[in-house]
Scaffold this motif. Structure first.
Motif, PDB file in Angstrom:
ATOM      1  N   UNK A 122      96.000  54.414  66.819  1.00 29.98           N
ATOM      2  CA  UNK A 122      97.146  55.013  66.132  1.00 29.98           C
ATOM      3  C   UNK A 122      96.788  56.354  65.489  1.00 29.98           C
ATOM      4  N   UNK A 123      95.507  56.574  65.207  1.00 28.00           N
ATOM      5  CA  UNK A 123      95.084  57.912  64.774  1.00 28.00           C
ATOM      6  C   UNK A 123      95.294  58.883  65.933  1.00 28.00           C
ATOM      7  N   UNK A 124      94.993  58.427  67.141  1.00 28.57           N
ATOM      8  CA  UNK A 124      95.207  59.247  68.338  1.00 28.57           C
ATOM      9  C   UNK A 124      96.698  59.564  68.504  1.00 28.57           C
ATOM     10  N   UNK A 125      97.568  58.597  68.221  1.00 32.85           N
ATOM     11  CA  UNK A 125      99.013  58.846  68.277  1.00 32.85           C
ATOM     12  C   UNK A 125      99.371  59.997  67.343  1.00 32.85           C
ATOM     13  N   UNK A 126      98.846  59.959  66.130  1.00 30.58           N
ATOM     14  CA  UNK A 126      99.113  61.030  65.168  1.00 30.58           C
ATOM     15  C   UNK A 126      98.586  62.368  65.634  1.00 30.58           C
ATOM     16  N   UNK A 127      97.395  62.361  66.212  1.00 28.61           N
ATOM     17  CA  UNK A 127      96.835  63.605  66.759  1.00 28.61           C
ATOM     18  C   UNK A 127      97.758  64.176  67.840  1.00 28.61           C
ATOM     19  N   UNK A 128      98.239  63.300  68.721  1.00 32.92           N
ATOM     20  CA  UNK A 128      99.143  63.750  69.776  1.00 32.92           C
ATOM     21  C   UNK A 128     100.444  64.304  69.196  1.00 32.92           C
ATOM     22  N   UNK A 129     100.986  63.644  68.185  1.00 31.48           N
ATOM     23  CA  UNK A 129     102.220  64.128  67.549  1.00 31.48           C
ATOM     24  C   UNK A 129     101.987  65.487  66.894  1.00 31.48           C
ATOM     25  N   UNK A 130     100.865  65.622  66.195  1.00 34.50           N
ATOM     26  CA  UNK A 130     100.539  66.897  65.560  1.00 34.50           C
ATOM     27  C   UNK A 130     100.349  67.997  66.582  1.00 34.50           C
ATOM     28  N   UNK A 131      99.705  67.674  67.678  1.00 39.52           N
ATOM     29  CA  UNK A 131      99.476  68.632  68.754  1.00 39.52           C
ATOM     30  C   UNK A 131     100.809  69.083  69.354  1.00 39.52           C
ATOM     31  N   UNK A 132     101.706  68.133  69.627  1.00 41.02           N
ATOM     32  CA  UNK A 132     103.010  68.476  70.203  1.00 41.02           C
ATOM     33  C   UNK A 132     103.796  69.374  69.257  1.00 41.02           C
ATOM     34  N   UNK A 133     103.749  69.071  67.965  1.00 39.88           N
ATOM     35  CA  UNK A 133     104.447  69.923  66.981  1.00 39.88           C
ATOM     36  C   UNK A 133     103.883  71.336  67.005  1.00 39.88           C
ATOM     37  N   UNK A 134     102.566  71.424  67.065  1.00 41.64           N
ATOM     38  CA  UNK A 134     101.917  72.739  67.073  1.00 41.64           C
ATOM     39  C   UNK A 134     102.388  73.581  68.261  1.00 41.64           C
ATOM     40  N   UNK A 135     102.523  72.937  69.420  1.00 38.51           N
ATOM     41  CA  UNK A 135     102.938  73.666  70.622  1.00 38.51           C
ATOM     42  C   UNK A 135     104.453  73.665  70.807  1.00 38.51           C
ATOM     43  N   UNK A 136     105.165  73.201  69.772  1.00 37.91           N
ATOM     44  CA  UNK A 136     106.625  73.178  69.790  1.00 37.91           C
ATOM     45  C   UNK A 136     107.139  72.430  71.026  1.00 37.91           C
ATOM     46  N   UNK A 137     106.512  71.295  71.306  1.00 35.84           N
ATOM     47  CA  UNK A 137     106.893  70.468  72.441  1.00 35.84           C
ATOM     48  C   UNK A 137     107.408  69.121  71.933  1.00 35.84           C
ATOM     49  N   UNK A 138     108.247  68.505  72.716  1.00 35.16           N
ATOM     50  CA  UNK A 138     108.715  67.155  72.424  1.00 35.16           C
ATOM     51  C   UNK A 138     108.038  66.229  73.427  1.00 35.16           C
ATOM     52  N   UNK A 139     107.444  65.173  72.902  1.00 36.61           N
ATOM     53  CA  UNK A 139     106.773  64.219  73.788  1.00 36.61           C
ATOM     54  C   UNK A 139     107.240  62.800  73.485  1.00 36.61           C
ATOM     55  N   UNK A 140     107.178  61.981  74.496  1.00 38.10           N
ATOM     56  CA  UNK A 140     107.331  60.534  74.354  1.00 38.10           C
ATOM     57  C   UNK A 140     106.001  59.945  74.777  1.00 38.10           C
TER      58      UNK A 140
END
Length: 179
Positions: free
Chosen positions: A141-159
């Motif tokens: 779940x830390x990895x989930x947060x990293x992925x969410x933070x990364x997507x926000x940084x690149x202004x991307x929406x991910x599922x």
């Protein structure tokens, strides 16, 4: 586990929940909260801190790990040298690949005793990345947060979906879709 993870976690708790909550969590965990960023510590101590923060705040442990992962991403990005190839990444998937191919390699060079999570990439297209997260610490779940933070940084929406590959949670398959 490297102390920088502990120091960042304690800073996050103080910032988001206040010093009083941090003190209570440390007391419940029978932890003095004394960590150096370059020291090595048992990851079970971090798990105990997360569980006791959850008990204190009524926020589920998985959600706390995700928030922590997002914070770790921001701090990771801020500490990258200006000439790091990671700064040239154009999108989330590219950055995630670089975490395994660059950051984890550099961590092992600096700290030979470090045991960062491993990402094994299964497939990648412009819209989907599939990889296996492997870590004895079972903190996907830390990895989930990293992925969410990364997507926000690149202004991307991910599922994303997470599929455990074993009962312990030490191996989890992530399927990340850019929408």
């Amino acid at each position: 586990m490297k102390g920088i993870i502990f120091t960042e976690f304690l800073e996050l708790v103080e910032q988001e929940f206040g010093l009083e909550v941090l003190d209570k969590v440390l007391d419940l965990s029978d932890d003095e909260g004394i960590y150096t960023s370059v020291g090595s510590y048992d990851h079970k101590d971090l798990v105990k801190l997360i569980v006791n923060l959850s008990k204190t705040t009524d926020v589920p442990p998985d959600q706390l790990q995700e928030v922590f992962g997002e914070t770790v991403f921001k701090n990771l990005l801020a500490t990258l040298p200006s000439n790091a190839t990671l700064k040239d990444c154009a999108h989330c998937f590219e950055f995630v690949r670089h975490v395994e191919e660059y950051i984890h390699v550099e961590v092992k060079k600096l700290y030979p005793d470090a045991n960062p999570p491993k990402f094994e990439f299964i497939s990648e297209s412009e819209t989907e990345l599939v990889f296996d997260y492997k870590s004895a610490r079972c903190m996907a779940h830390v990895c989930v947060g990293l992925l969410k933070g990364c997507a926000k940084h690149f202004n991307q929406t991910i599922d994303m979906t997470m599929s455990p590959l074993n009962e312990q949670g030490s191996e989890v398959r992530f399927t990340v879709t850019a929408t």
